[in-house]
Design a protein around this motif. Sequence first.
Motif, PDB file in Angstrom:
ATOM      1  N   ASP A   4     -50.198 -89.469 107.534  1.00  0.00           N
ATOM      2  CA  ASP A   4     -49.066 -88.633 107.933  1.00  0.00           C
ATOM      3  C   ASP A   4     -48.823 -87.496 106.934  1.00  0.00           C
ATOM      4  O   ASP A   4     -48.239 -86.478 107.287  1.00  0.00           O
ATOM      5  CB  ASP A   4     -47.790 -89.479 108.012  1.00  0.00           C
ATOM      6  N   LEU A   5     -49.268 -87.716 105.692  1.00  0.00           N
ATOM      7  CA  LEU A   5     -48.994 -86.756 104.622  1.00  0.00           C
ATOM      8  C   LEU A   5     -50.089 -86.888 103.569  1.00  0.00           C
ATOM      9  O   LEU A   5     -50.561 -87.986 103.284  1.00  0.00           O
ATOM     10  CB  LEU A   5     -47.621 -87.035 103.990  1.00  0.00           C
ATOM     11  N   VAL A   6     -50.467 -85.744 102.965  1.00  0.00           N
ATOM     12  CA  VAL A   6     -51.455 -85.736 101.879  1.00  0.00           C
ATOM     13  C   VAL A   6     -50.828 -85.096 100.651  1.00  0.00           C
ATOM     14  O   VAL A   6     -50.253 -84.001 100.741  1.00  0.00           O
ATOM     15  CB  VAL A   6     -52.734 -84.978 102.270  1.00  0.00           C
ATOM     16  N   LEU A   7     -50.919 -85.781  99.525  1.00  0.00           N
ATOM     17  CA  LEU A   7     -50.488 -85.239  98.241  1.00  0.00           C
ATOM     18  C   LEU A   7     -51.729 -84.799  97.476  1.00  0.00           C
ATOM     19  O   LEU A   7     -52.625 -85.618  97.215  1.00  0.00           O
ATOM     20  CB  LEU A   7     -49.722 -86.280  97.422  1.00  0.00           C
ATOM     21  N   LEU A   8     -51.805 -83.520  97.134  1.00  0.00           N
ATOM     22  CA  LEU A   8     -52.937 -82.987  96.368  1.00  0.00           C
ATOM     23  C   LEU A   8     -52.435 -82.592  94.981  1.00  0.00           C
ATOM     24  O   LEU A   8     -51.683 -81.631  94.834  1.00  0.00           O
ATOM     25  CB  LEU A   8     -53.540 -81.759  97.053  1.00  0.00           C
ATOM     26  N   ALA A   9     -52.854 -83.339  93.954  1.00  0.00           N
ATOM     27  CA  ALA A   9     -52.421 -83.070  92.582  1.00  0.00           C
ATOM     28  C   ALA A   9     -53.568 -82.431  91.816  1.00  0.00           C
ATOM     29  O   ALA A   9     -54.659 -82.997  91.745  1.00  0.00           O
ATOM     30  CB  ALA A   9     -51.966 -84.359  91.901  1.00  0.00           C
ATOM     31  N   TYR A  10     -53.305 -81.247  91.234  1.00  0.00           N
ATOM     32  CA  TYR A  10     -54.378 -80.533  90.548  1.00  0.00           C
ATOM     33  C   TYR A  10     -53.853 -79.739  89.357  1.00  0.00           C
ATOM     34  O   TYR A  10     -52.653 -79.509  89.221  1.00  0.00           O
ATOM     35  CB  TYR A  10     -55.116 -79.608  91.519  1.00  0.00           C
ATOM     36  N   GLN A  11     -54.800 -79.331  88.515  1.00  0.00           N
ATOM     37  CA  GLN A  11     -54.515 -78.460  87.380  1.00  0.00           C
ATOM     38  C   GLN A  11     -55.091 -77.072  87.650  1.00  0.00           C
ATOM     39  O   GLN A  11     -56.145 -76.956  88.273  1.00  0.00           O
ATOM     40  CB  GLN A  11     -55.178 -78.988  86.107  1.00  0.00           C
ATOM     41  N   PRO A  12     -54.444 -76.025  87.169  1.00  0.00           N
ATOM     42  CA  PRO A  12     -55.096 -74.712  87.147  1.00  0.00           C
ATOM     43  C   PRO A  12     -56.007 -74.612  85.917  1.00  0.00           C
ATOM     44  O   PRO A  12     -55.616 -75.003  84.814  1.00  0.00           O
ATOM     45  CB  PRO A  12     -53.925 -73.723  87.027  1.00  0.00           C
ATOM     46  N   TRP A  13     -57.205 -74.120  86.146  1.00  0.00           N
ATOM     47  CA  TRP A  13     -58.115 -73.762  85.055  1.00  0.00           C
ATOM     48  C   TRP A  13     -58.389 -72.270  85.173  1.00  0.00           C
ATOM     49  O   TRP A  13     -58.823 -71.796  86.218  1.00  0.00           O
ATOM     50  CB  TRP A  13     -59.450 -74.503  85.172  1.00  0.00           C
ATOM     51  N   PHE A  14     -58.124 -71.512  84.119  1.00  0.00           N
ATOM     52  CA  PHE A  14     -58.409 -70.075  84.106  1.00  0.00           C
ATOM     53  C   PHE A  14     -57.772 -69.372  85.313  1.00  0.00           C
ATOM     54  O   PHE A  14     -58.404 -68.579  86.001  1.00  0.00           O
ATOM     55  CB  PHE A  14     -59.919 -69.826  84.079  1.00  0.00           C
ATOM     56  N   LEU A  15     -56.505 -69.702  85.569  1.00  0.00           N
ATOM     57  CA  LEU A  15     -55.724 -69.119  86.671  1.00  0.00           C
ATOM     58  C   LEU A  15     -56.355 -69.412  88.033  1.00  0.00           C
ATOM     59  O   LEU A  15     -56.117 -68.693  89.009  1.00  0.00           O
ATOM     60  CB  LEU A  15     -55.555 -67.611  86.488  1.00  0.00           C
ATOM     61  N   SER A  16     -57.148 -70.453  88.108  1.00  0.00           N
ATOM     62  CA  SER A  16     -57.825 -70.847  89.338  1.00  0.00           C
ATOM     63  C   SER A  16     -57.627 -72.341  89.555  1.00  0.00           C
ATOM     64  O   SER A  16     -57.231 -73.067  88.641  1.00  0.00           O
ATOM     65  CB  SER A  16     -59.328 -70.534  89.251  1.00  0.00           C
ATOM     66  N   VAL A  17     -57.908 -72.800  90.750  1.00  0.00           N
ATOM     67  CA  VAL A  17     -57.881 -74.232  91.019  1.00  0.00           C
ATOM     68  C   VAL A  17     -58.997 -74.891  90.201  1.00  0.00           C
ATOM     69  O   VAL A  17     -60.137 -74.406  90.187  1.00  0.00           O
ATOM     70  CB  VAL A  17     -58.086 -74.514  92.511  1.00  0.00           C
ATOM     71  N   ALA A  18     -58.683 -75.974  89.500  1.00  0.00           N
ATOM     72  CA  ALA A  18     -59.675 -76.660  88.678  1.00  0.00           C
ATOM     73  C   ALA A  18     -60.918 -76.981  89.505  1.00  0.00           C
ATOM     74  O   ALA A  18     -60.836 -77.313  90.695  1.00  0.00           O
ATOM     75  CB  ALA A  18     -59.088 -77.941  88.092  1.00  0.00           C
ATOM     76  N   GLN A  19     -62.082 -76.885  88.867  1.00  0.00           N
ATOM     77  CA  GLN A  19     -63.356 -76.997  89.581  1.00  0.00           C
ATOM     78  C   GLN A  19     -63.509 -78.298  90.378  1.00  0.00           C
ATOM     79  O   GLN A  19     -64.002 -78.259  91.507  1.00  0.00           O
ATOM     80  CB  GLN A  19     -64.512 -76.822  88.602  1.00  0.00           C
ATOM     81  N   PRO A  20     -63.092 -79.462  89.867  1.00  0.00           N
ATOM     82  CA  PRO A  20     -63.230 -80.668  90.686  1.00  0.00           C
ATOM     83  C   PRO A  20     -62.422 -80.607  91.989  1.00  0.00           C
ATOM     84  O   PRO A  20     -62.917 -80.995  93.053  1.00  0.00           O
ATOM     85  CB  PRO A  20     -62.719 -81.781  89.757  1.00  0.00           C
ATOM     86  N   MET A  21     -61.175 -80.120  91.908  1.00  0.00           N
ATOM     87  CA  MET A  21     -60.365 -80.009  93.121  1.00  0.00           C
ATOM     88  C   MET A  21     -60.912 -78.945  94.051  1.00  0.00           C
ATOM     89  O   MET A  21     -60.932 -79.128  95.286  1.00  0.00           O
ATOM     90  CB  MET A  21     -58.911 -79.716  92.772  1.00  0.00           C
ATOM     91  N   MET A  22     -61.387 -77.819  93.505  1.00  0.00           N
ATOM     92  CA  MET A  22     -61.977 -76.786  94.352  1.00  0.00           C
ATOM     93  C   MET A  22     -63.219 -77.317  95.051  1.00  0.00           C
ATOM     94  O   MET A  22     -63.476 -76.996  96.229  1.00  0.00           O
ATOM     95  CB  MET A  22     -62.325 -75.550  93.518  1.00  0.00           C
ATOM     96  N   SER A  23     -64.002 -78.141  94.344  1.00  0.00           N
ATOM     97  CA  SER A  23     -65.199 -78.720  94.958  1.00  0.00           C
ATOM     98  C   SER A  23     -64.809 -79.575  96.156  1.00  0.00           C
ATOM     99  O   SER A  23     -65.496 -79.571  97.193  1.00  0.00           O
ATOM    100  CB  SER A  23     -65.957 -79.552  93.923  1.00  0.00           C
ATOM    101  N   PHE A  24     -63.722 -80.327  96.024  1.00  0.00           N
ATOM    102  CA  PHE A  24     -63.230 -81.110  97.155  1.00  0.00           C
ATOM    103  C   PHE A  24     -62.816 -80.197  98.305  1.00  0.00           C
ATOM    104  O   PHE A  24     -63.170 -80.446  99.471  1.00  0.00           O
ATOM    105  CB  PHE A  24     -62.056 -81.978  96.731  1.00  0.00           C
ATOM    106  N   LEU A  25     -62.066 -79.136  98.003  1.00  0.00           N
ATOM    107  CA  LEU A  25     -61.573 -78.242  99.052  1.00  0.00           C
ATOM    108  C   LEU A  25     -62.717 -77.595  99.842  1.00  0.00           C
ATOM    109  O   LEU A  25     -62.547 -77.249 101.017  1.00  0.00           O
ATOM    110  CB  LEU A  25     -60.689 -77.144  98.449  1.00  0.00           C
ATOM    111  N   LYS A  26     -63.869 -77.447  99.208  1.00  0.00           N
ATOM    112  CA  LYS A  26     -65.004 -76.800  99.869  1.00  0.00           C
ATOM    113  C   LYS A  26     -65.967 -77.816 100.492  1.00  0.00           C
ATOM    114  O   LYS A  26     -67.054 -77.456 100.934  1.00  0.00           O
ATOM    115  CB  LYS A  26     -65.736 -75.906  98.869  1.00  0.00           C
ATOM    116  N   SER A  27     -65.549 -79.070 100.546  1.00  0.00           N
ATOM    117  CA  SER A  27     -66.427 -80.129 101.036  1.00  0.00           C
ATOM    118  C   SER A  27     -66.093 -80.542 102.472  1.00  0.00           C
ATOM    119  O   SER A  27     -65.022 -80.229 103.004  1.00  0.00           O
ATOM    120  CB  SER A  27     -66.311 -81.356 100.125  1.00  0.00           C
ATOM    121  N   ARG A  28     -66.994 -81.298 103.068  1.00  0.00           N
ATOM    122  CA  ARG A  28     -66.742 -81.855 104.396  1.00  0.00           C
ATOM    123  C   ARG A  28     -65.646 -82.916 104.340  1.00  0.00           C
ATOM    124  O   ARG A  28     -64.928 -83.132 105.326  1.00  0.00           O
ATOM    125  CB  ARG A  28     -68.029 -82.463 104.963  1.00  0.00           C
TER     126      ARG A  28
END
Length: 356
Positions: free
Chosen positions: A88-112
Amino acid sequence: MSGTHRILALNYSQTGQLQRILDSICAPLCTNSSIEIVRVNIRPARPYPFPWPILPFFDVFPETVGEVAVPFTLDWPDGAPECEADFDLVLLAYQPWFLSVAQPMMSFLKSRDAQRLLAGRRVITIIGCRNMWLMAQERMKVHLSRLDAHLIDNIVLTDSAHSMLTFFSTPLWMLTGRKGPWLGGQIPEAGISDTDIKDASRFGHAIESGLEKRTPDDLHPMLDGTGAITINERLIDSEKFGKRSFILWGALLRFLGRPGSFFRRSVLLFYILFLITIIVTLVPLFALLKLATRPFFRKRAASQRAYYAAPTGEGRERIDAFGLVSETDGQALAPAASGQDHPCAQPDRDQQGNTI
């Protein structure tokens, strides 16, 4: 168990701080028998070190800004249904790295995996950082929209110390693994305070209340009026300038070679010195100019604050309804207060998933 409401809480935490924040937010939800929470960690195939030496730290900058994905796995708890789960709901917790979404979370966002888990679902983003997060959240919005996810709220917790002090305390924490304080307390302990982490439980109470009242197609914020966001308008222009600089330098460094290559790292050393110079000169100048010109641009500033605070807003009128835990006990908070004692807190693990 099968709850009336199912929540997926997904995060990547390098230092453990973001995990403690998520523990605090989830604590009220875990005691509600009509809510089921599935906690999932992102595990990079190649773990990022902590403490993080300075050259390897900056060497991930070009790929982070360029949103280059890295291999990862999702650390599902035993027996939890994976991509077929109806959340019903998704909580996405992340850190900014270099004013960008941290690479591990960005990798998830770009995945299937992200396509299966986020499409059509309500999402609340949770950010824990030093002080700059606006440009990272802008990219998060873009990717959530691409995935057909519905961003209904944003929670941001930052280091409450003065930015000139966190300029030293945060890098010292990253390089040494020690939070401080340093120099006999002249440089305070790095990171988000235990009080702020413990008080984040109010967001869990607000989510609990919101889930009970809303229909599946309700996309209005749940956390408006809870003090989830505070915009530091003096940093807006600095972030915009920094993001443009990072994009240009990141593209150049990626062109010069792969991570770790000699030529790339040689140029990277020059960039580190350039960046430090910019931070200690132009960033304070931008802040002073913003302060000096504020009376002439009040409408523009108000418009910027409203835009970056959306969808949750900066209101605080409902805080009393959900309470600040630190105000109810009046006692100093131990570092573990927002961690292992929570009913659904995850054990501290390294980035490979081993309990530590």
